[in-house]
Design a protein around this motif. Structure first.
Motif: not given
Length: 78
Positions: A5-13
């Motif tokens: 989830k952190n990786k997905v959030f970082l990618l979206a950011f």
């Protein structure tokens, strides 16, 4: 699971940041940076405010109704 989830959030950011920089800097002639960038920043701020307020209002509406699918447009309140 939390790491994913952190990786997905970082990618979206990072995608959002890249799109914002693209919007700010694309097509500006070298001599008019001081003219164009402040105006584009105002537009970008307006886009961010409208997006955030739409997200918050949808979450509040769905919370009040207790239904995750129901939106104002589904009810015909456009």
């Amino acid at each position: 699971m939390a790491l994913r989830k952190n990786k997905v959030f970082l990618l979206a950011f990072l995608l959002t940041l890249a799109a914002s920089l693209f919007f700010l800097l694309w097509g500006i002639a070298p001599g008019i940076w001081g003219f164009a960038v402040p105006r584009r920043l105002v537009k970008l701020a307006a886009i961010c405010i409208v997006g955030a307020s739409t997200a918050v209002s949808t979450m509040v509406f769905q919370t009040v109704n207790g239904n995750k699918i129901l939106t104002p447009s589904v009810m015909g309140l456009d």
